[in-house]
Scaffold this motif. Sequence first.
Motif, PDB file in Angstrom:
ATOM      1  N   GLU A  95      36.795  47.139  41.138  1.00 56.57           N
ATOM      2  CA  GLU A  95      36.521  48.583  41.091  1.00 56.57           C
ATOM      3  C   GLU A  95      35.596  48.991  42.248  1.00 56.57           C
ATOM      4  O   GLU A  95      35.672  50.112  42.762  1.00 56.57           O
ATOM      5  CB  GLU A  95      35.859  48.902  39.740  1.00 56.57           C
ATOM      6  N   TYR A 110      41.577  48.210  43.109  1.00 51.51           N
ATOM      7  CA  TYR A 110      42.443  48.238  41.920  1.00 51.51           C
ATOM      8  C   TYR A 110      43.851  47.737  42.243  1.00 51.51           C
ATOM      9  O   TYR A 110      44.489  47.074  41.425  1.00 51.51           O
ATOM     10  CB  TYR A 110      42.496  49.643  41.313  1.00 51.51           C
ATOM     11  N   SER A 119      40.425  52.432  44.987  1.00 46.98           N
ATOM     12  CA  SER A 119      41.849  52.259  44.690  1.00 46.98           C
ATOM     13  C   SER A 119      42.415  50.999  45.361  1.00 46.98           C
ATOM     14  O   SER A 119      43.292  50.333  44.798  1.00 46.98           O
ATOM     15  CB  SER A 119      42.641  53.492  45.118  1.00 46.98           C
TER      16      SER A 119
END
Length: 275
Positions: A69, A76, A73
């Motif tokens: 995290e 992720y 993004s």
Amino acid sequence: MSHRSWSDRLRAAVSARGRLCVGIDPHPALLEAWELPRSADGLEVFAELCVEAFVGEVAIVKPQVAFFEAYGSAGYAVLERTVSVLRHAGTLVIADAKRGDIGTTMDAYAQAWIEPESPLSSDAVTVSPYLGFDSLNETVERAVRHHRGVFVLARTSNAEGATLQQATASDGRSVAQSIVDAAVVRNRVDRDTVGLVVGATRDHGLDLSDYVGPILAPGLGAQGATVADLADIFRDCRELVLPNSSRGVLAAGPSVTALRDAATRLRDEIEAGLA
Ligand SMILES: O=C(O)c1cc(=O)[nH]c(=O)n1[C@@H]1O[C@H](COP(=O)(O)O)[C@@H](O)[C@H]1O
């Protein structure tokens, strides 16, 4: 794969490859030690080396979501690929996300971590019961529906947990014991769906005699717990204790062979120690 119950998949994986759960925790200091950049690209290589080392050797891998995290993004995206590759290779994945919120919001988290169509779909997820055990009801129901597991924090490995978790509730039980007891009741319906998190770093002071289900036990290695401690702390309920080590194993990297050796040595030590 996921049509078999979580309980069957977990028990089969543990009897084939032992109880050890290895963490993928790409700390900045580890990226540096592995001579990888502190970026999503560095994360990707870190995770790939871990996957190569652990698949087929350990039953369960637990990526620590926080370290992915941290890169937004792009982090992720690496996590999604890592979870998916592990699961396709037959390794069980516990997403260590420690989510906790009011029930309706929790359910959205549960969609992310255990709904089969989600890109982050994992075999199990860690959750916090400290908004009330019943705030997890929708999450547990979703886990049952999709044959997934939920690991609920009871008595954590860190020293700061004691004030809250050992506080005495109005009925005289400790707060942590009330979490254990709620899990006991829930697992009468679906064995193993609600797992507990109980740290291996100290005597937990819990009555686990009625509890049937998996216990994730972090704290081996970097936090000081040993296999002998595990055997002692969980003397009455060793069967489905899933000891976790992250940095203790990852310190052996970046060599895939050295990582694999560190994991298999610890796995075998645990199996001998908890026999
Ligand atoms: O839920 C967890 O896994 C967890 C619970 C707990 O009580 N203590 C604990 O250390 N953990 C996690 O387990 C991992 C332990 O990492 P190491 O200390 O490097 O082995 C970290 O990802 C922690 O976030």
